[in-house]
Motif scaffolding. Structure first.
Motif, PDB file in Angstrom:
ATOM      1  N   LEU A  77       0.827  -1.207   0.000  1.00 33.73           N
ATOM      2  CA  LEU A  77       0.000   0.000   0.000  1.00 33.73           C
ATOM      3  C   LEU A  77       0.859   1.253   0.000  1.00 33.73           C
ATOM      4  N   SER A  78       2.019   1.190   0.645  1.00 29.96           N
ATOM      5  CA  SER A  78       2.913   2.350   0.647  1.00 29.96           C
ATOM      6  C   SER A  78       3.401   2.647  -0.764  1.00 29.96           C
ATOM      7  N   PHE A  79       3.736   1.605  -1.507  1.00 28.19           N
ATOM      8  CA  PHE A  79       4.160   1.819  -2.896  1.00 28.19           C
ATOM      9  C   PHE A  79       3.002   2.347  -3.740  1.00 28.19           C
ATOM     10  N   LEU A  80       1.800   1.869  -3.516  1.00 29.09           N
ATOM     11  CA  LEU A  80       0.655   2.401  -4.255  1.00 29.09           C
ATOM     12  C   LEU A  80       0.450   3.877  -3.934  1.00 29.09           C
ATOM     13  N   GLY A  81       0.675   4.258  -2.683  1.00 30.27           N
ATOM     14  CA  GLY A  81       0.575   5.668  -2.315  1.00 30.27           C
ATOM     15  C   GLY A  81       1.610   6.515  -3.037  1.00 30.27           C
ATOM     16  N   LEU A  82       2.837   6.015  -3.127  1.00 26.77           N
ATOM     17  CA  LEU A  82       3.871   6.759  -3.860  1.00 26.77           C
ATOM     18  C   LEU A  82       3.543   6.845  -5.346  1.00 26.77           C
ATOM     19  N   VAL A 112      -0.221  16.248   0.630  1.00 28.96           N
ATOM     20  CA  VAL A 112      -1.684  16.266   0.638  1.00 28.96           C
ATOM     21  C   VAL A 112      -2.262  15.020  -0.026  1.00 28.96           C
ATOM     22  N   TRP A 113      -1.523  14.442  -0.995  1.00 26.17           N
ATOM     23  CA  TRP A 113      -2.002  13.210  -1.629  1.00 26.17           C
ATOM     24  C   TRP A 113      -1.687  11.986  -0.775  1.00 26.17           C
ATOM     25  N   LEU A 114      -0.478  11.929  -0.200  1.00 23.76           N
ATOM     26  CA  LEU A 114      -0.145  10.803   0.685  1.00 23.76           C
ATOM     27  C   LEU A 114      -1.103  10.729   1.858  1.00 23.76           C
ATOM     28  N   LYS A 115      -1.484  11.876   2.368  1.00 27.31           N
ATOM     29  CA  LYS A 115      -2.409  11.911   3.494  1.00 27.31           C
ATOM     30  C   LYS A 115      -3.731  11.243   3.128  1.00 27.31           C
ATOM     31  N   ARG A 116      -4.137  11.391   1.868  1.00 24.31           N
ATOM     32  CA  ARG A 116      -5.420  10.839   1.435  1.00 24.31           C
ATOM     33  C   ARG A 116      -5.322   9.372   1.018  1.00 24.31           C
ATOM     34  N   THR A 117      -4.153   8.930   0.591  1.00 26.23           N
ATOM     35  CA  THR A 117      -4.026   7.529   0.185  1.00 26.23           C
ATOM     36  C   THR A 117      -3.646   6.624   1.349  1.00 26.23           C
ATOM     37  N   VAL A 118      -2.590   6.988   2.088  1.00 30.96           N
ATOM     38  CA  VAL A 118      -2.083   6.093   3.141  1.00 30.96           C
ATOM     39  C   VAL A 118      -1.943   6.792   4.487  1.00 30.96           C
ATOM     40  N   GLY A 119      -2.518   7.984   4.620  1.00 33.63           N
ATOM     41  CA  GLY A 119      -2.379   8.718   5.873  1.00 33.63           C
ATOM     42  C   GLY A 119      -2.886   7.951   7.075  1.00 33.63           C
ATOM     43  N   HIS A 120      -3.961   7.183   6.894  1.00 35.90           N
ATOM     44  CA  HIS A 120      -4.516   6.416   8.018  1.00 35.90           C
ATOM     45  C   HIS A 120      -3.601   5.266   8.421  1.00 35.90           C
ATOM     46  N   LEU A 121      -2.661   4.897   7.536  1.00 36.50           N
ATOM     47  CA  LEU A 121      -1.705   3.838   7.859  1.00 36.50           C
ATOM     48  C   LEU A 121      -0.483   4.386   8.591  1.00 36.50           C
ATOM     49  N   TYR A 122      -0.275   5.698   8.497  1.00 45.43           N
ATOM     50  CA  TYR A 122       0.864   6.351   9.144  1.00 45.43           C
ATOM     51  C   TYR A 122       0.376   7.580   9.921  1.00 45.43           C
ATOM     52  N   PRO A 123      -0.511   7.399  10.888  1.00 48.16           N
ATOM     53  CA  PRO A 123      -1.074   8.571  11.580  1.00 48.16           C
ATOM     54  C   PRO A 123      -0.033   9.401  12.309  1.00 48.16           C
ATOM     55  N   GLU A 124       1.071   8.771  12.730  1.00 50.42           N
ATOM     56  CA  GLU A 124       2.104   9.522  13.442  1.00 50.42           C
ATOM     57  C   GLU A 124       2.896  10.435  12.506  1.00 50.42           C
ATOM     58  N   HIS A 125       2.777  10.228  11.197  1.00 50.02           N
ATOM     59  CA  HIS A 125       3.540  11.020  10.236  1.00 50.02           C
ATOM     60  C   HIS A 125       2.658  11.886   9.339  1.00 50.02           C
ATOM     61  N   LEU A 126       1.422  11.495   9.108  1.00 45.87           N
ATOM     62  CA  LEU A 126       0.603  12.144   8.083  1.00 45.87           C
ATOM     63  C   LEU A 126      -0.746  12.630   8.615  1.00 45.87           C
ATOM     64  N   SER A 127      -0.783  13.068   9.856  1.00 46.15           N
ATOM     65  CA  SER A 127      -2.056  13.515  10.422  1.00 46.15           C
ATOM     66  C   SER A 127      -2.193  15.032  10.464  1.00 46.15           C
ATOM     67  N   ALA A 128      -1.102  15.777  10.292  1.00 43.74           N
ATOM     68  CA  ALA A 128      -1.163  17.237  10.316  1.00 43.74           C
ATOM     69  C   ALA A 128      -1.744  17.763   9.010  1.00 43.74           C
ATOM     70  N   ASN A 129      -2.075  19.044   9.005  1.00 40.34           N
ATOM     71  CA  ASN A 129      -2.649  19.627   7.803  1.00 40.34           C
ATOM     72  C   ASN A 129      -1.631  19.653   6.671  1.00 40.34           C
ATOM     73  N   LEU A 130      -0.395  20.075   7.001  1.00 38.35           N
ATOM     74  CA  LEU A 130       0.689  20.103   6.026  1.00 38.35           C
ATOM     75  C   LEU A 130       1.962  19.594   6.696  1.00 38.35           C
ATOM     76  N   SER A 131       3.040  19.476   5.947  1.00 35.49           N
ATOM     77  CA  SER A 131       4.284  18.955   6.500  1.00 35.49           C
ATOM     78  C   SER A 131       4.872  19.931   7.519  1.00 35.49           C
ATOM     79  N   PRO A 132       5.676  19.438   8.468  1.00 28.56           N
ATOM     80  CA  PRO A 132       6.230  20.312   9.516  1.00 28.56           C
ATOM     81  C   PRO A 132       7.228  21.311   8.948  1.00 28.56           C
ATOM     82  N   LYS A 133       7.128  22.552   9.387  1.00 29.22           N
ATOM     83  CA  LYS A 133       8.007  23.621   8.918  1.00 29.22           C
ATOM     84  C   LYS A 133       8.945  24.131  10.006  1.00 29.22           C
ATOM     85  N   LYS A 134       8.478  24.139  11.245  1.00 28.24           N
ATOM     86  CA  LYS A 134       9.198  24.818  12.322  1.00 28.24           C
ATOM     87  C   LYS A 134      10.584  24.243  12.549  1.00 28.24           C
TER      88      LYS A 134
END
Length: 697
Positions: free
Chosen positions: A460-465, A577-599
């Motif tokens: 599924l990770s490869f399908l997301g990519l 934004v696309w990874l969040k919609r394809t596999v975000g639920h499989l990686y909630p610790e990495h893909l649950s924020a609105n956008l990628s971390p900037k700070k």
């Protein structure tokens, strides 16, 4: 030839002594043009260093000076890499490491001890791992590789290049595949099977959005071709040829600012369709046919002109808008850039279809038709309007309402493109969401099979990519490649999201390229080309607080952010934004924020510091010094830090060297590598990174 060399913990490393720089540079440039099986084809990551350069850095950091001849290093650092040379390099690294362990422990450690797991392999860390090139080469050379990265998109790329292929092995050609007989066929075969599974279902659902074109066969009355609506009238196999759309070419438009005119002004920058020796095809803009129409009907027509020489065209295909400034073709009033921006912010920036590029089975090259020669269903399919009813619920995903923010996208909001959903036509958006939905359906089917949870996650990770990769060729920022190739250029032809005045909308089911099948092939060939063996230890976190014990690593080889050249987090949001919609639920610790971390990103861009350039430099230097201090902590005594760096200004270099000094390092050597092809798009602009420097500290 390789020489055996016993070493102490204070030896001078090969990378501090000599490297065949010219040979490695030449091979690095050649590698940039290699596509089949290269990790760069799996998923875009910006400024990824060539693998051969990373191999030279890792090898040179681990073996002592004089341990290998220049000819051996040059042969080793060719892509993809001679197996015998790689094996010889692995052996030399282990022999050197065994000697160092013996000196450290005061007792004999042999290569056999290391291979049997009684002693550790040399540990190599990349604490800014990005696209994973450095840890991949550490794996290839038989080391224990560690990759740390803050960005969640890069983290997913690393899992799919440094962990999953190594854990789940190379494909067994004799196996049929889990989906067929319940046996694991290897990751490449499984990804290929499920990628095609998704393709079949999505094509069945939305294939009608990209209808074929029917044209008369030779010997059939061809007069209808001139008045088009009749192009599609030939639907009988006996009198028509079936053409498959490759891409649809569009121009952005505004209404003429002269109220007495009110015509539609095309903002097209250039109208080339094909520009090759012996074949020159371009669109000629005709304003006369509709000059007397009402304002809302007053649009130019496009006519396909094909000749054998550029001069015979009789017009300049590149005489279009300049930065959005263009004269109205009907009255001559100039639509200047500020007016175009005002119209865009008011929501009045439109689209006009220009042409379609097609292919026919068994034919070389492409055929081109003017949009005015085709029925409207090719541009605004009736089925699309029907499919858009209840758009969000059937998809089971959220719409693309995340804001476009950051320096990398700062042009777009000024033209009224304020969120990621604005980067796509309705058809592009619907097609991409359909592939997202297809991945979700594949997940349900995979869960019903006899897969282990980690195997399912890998597929599924490869399908997301793959959805990410398709999205790179499916936006209104994609240009038409009129000099050949797959046709549609990707969104990130540059390290930014710039405004475009004309664009190519690819057909994701075409047979030429820039399609879902190409995404499958890129994933499969990459998996098969990756080295087998122990996976890398991939972690997500910040380099200023390394999660590793002190004096743990035999080398740190890393490619840190280049001062202010590339704002990775801003760029990666496009894929986030696309990874969040394809596999975000499989990686909630990495893909649950609105956008990628900037700070926590180390970048010296004033936009991150309220526009203050001095604060940006100070902040970057502080973060880099903290990261290098952590590198010094985790390195064994006298072990090297190798920094791969590139920047176009002395300020960037000075800031990096100051950070190294602050962290307690002494630079012992610097090697310049010319790693970029001169013809690269970015190489023609001010952001060119013509050389990389290996700083050894």
């Amino acid at each position: 030839m390789v020489s055996k060399h016993n070493s102490s913990t204070t030896d001078r490393r090969l990378i501090e002594d000599y490297l065949p720089i010219e040979a490695i540079s030449a091979e690095a440039r050649r590698e940039k043009s290699v596509r089949q099986g290269h990790i760069s084809t799996l998923h875009l990551w910006w400024a990824r260093r060539p693998l051969v350069a990373c191999r030279a850095a890792v090898f040179g950091a681990l073996v002592p000076a004089g341990a290998a001849s220049p000819d051996f290093v040059a042969d080793l650092c060719t892509y993809p890499g001679p197996r015998d040379k790689v094996q010889e390099a692995q052996r030399l690294i282990l022999e050197t490491h065994a000697a160092r362990l013996t000196a450290e422990r005061g007792e004999l450690v042999t290569v056999e001890d290391i291979e049997a797991g009684r002693a550790p392999r040399p540990r190599v860390l990349d604490m800014f791992a990005g696209g994973g090139s450095i840890p991949l080469e550490a794996l290839r050379l038989g080391c224990e590789a560690y990759a740390l990265e803050l960005n969640p998109v890069a983290h997913l790329i690393e899992l799919c290049t440094l962990v999953y292929p190594q854990k789940y092995g190379q494909p067994d050609p004799a196996a049929k595949g889990c989906a067929k007989d319940g046996t694991w066929a290897g990751l490449a075969a499984e990804v290929e099977y499920w990628g095609k599974w998704v393709l079949e279902r999505v094509k069945a659902e939305i294939g009608d959005l990209y209808p074929p074109i029917y044209v008369p066969r030779e010997g059939v009355n061809r007069e209808a071709q001139l008045g088009i609506p009749a192009l599609d009238a030939y639907r009988s196999p006996s009198d028509a040829s079936r053409l498959t759309p490759v891409a649809y070419l569009w121009t952005r438009t505004v209404r003429c600012k002269n109220p007495a005119c009110g015509g539609t002004v095309p903002l097209v920058r250039q109208t080339w369709l094909c520009k090759k020796p012996g074949r020159y095809v371009a669109l000629k803009i005709d304003a006369e046919a509709n000059r007397d129409k009402t304002p809302f009907e007053k649009k130019v027509r496009f006519r396909v002109v094909e000749t054998t020489t550029e001069r015979d065209l009789g017009f300049d295909p590149e005489a279009g808008s300049k930065a959005g400034n263009v004269a109205c073709p009907f009255c001559g009033t100039v639509a200047d850039s500020s007016y175009v921006k005002t119209q865009g912010q008011a929501g009045f920036l439109g689209f006009q279809a220009m042409a379609i590029a097609c292919t026919a089975n068994g034919e070389q090259g492409k055929r081109y038709f003017s949009a005015d020669d085709l029925p409207p269903q090719h541009w605004s399919p009736d089925s699309l309007s029907h499919k858009h009813n209840n758009f969000e619920k059937p998809m089971g995903v959220q719409l693309l309402d995340e804001p476009l923010v950051g320096k990398a996208v700062d042009q777009l909001p000024s033209y009224g493109m304020g969120k990621y959903g604005d980067l796509y036509t309705s058809r592009q958006r619907y097609a991409l969401f359909s592939f997202v939905k297809g991945v979700h359906e594949a997940e349900d089917a995979i869960r019903a099979k006899n897969y282990g949870p980690e195997q399912a996650l890998a597929i599924l990770s490869f399908l997301g990519l793959m959805v990410d990769r398709l999205s790179d060729f499916c936006s209104t920022l994609c240009l038409w490649n009129y000099t050949g190739g797959r046709g549609t250029k990707n969104t990130f032809a540059r390290q930014a999201l710039p405004m475009t005045w004309d664009f190519a909308e690819t057909n994701p089911f075409n047979s030429v390229g820039a399609n879902w099948q190409a995404c499958i092939e890129a994933a499969v060939t990459t998996i098969r080309a990756l080295p087998a063996g122990k996976p890398c230890e991939v972690s997500r976190g910040t380099a200023v607080r390394l999660p590793y014990p002190s004096t743990w690593y035999d080398a740190v080889v890393t490619d840190p952010p280049y001062y202010d050249n590339i704002v990775y987090a801003d760029l990666s949001d496009y894929f986030y934004v696309w990874l969040k919609r394809t596999v975000g639920h499989l990686y909630p610790e990495h893909l649950s924020a609105n956008l990628s971390p900037k700070k926590g990103e180390a970048v010296a861009h004033p936009s991150r510091f309220a526009g203050n350039a001095r604060d940006a430099r100070t902040g970057y230097e502080r973060m880099m010094a903290e990261a290098f201090a952590e590198a010094r902590r985790v390195l064994k005594p006298y072990a090297p830090l190798v920094v791969v760096y590139a920047h176009k200004t002395t300020l960037g270099w000075a800031t990096l060297v100051d950070a190294l000094k602050t962290a307690g390092f002494v630079v012992s050597e610097a090697w310049p590598l010319d790693t970029e092809r001169p013809s690269r798009t970015v190489a023609m602009g001010t952001a060119a990174l013509a050389s990389s420097i290996f700083l050894v500290a």
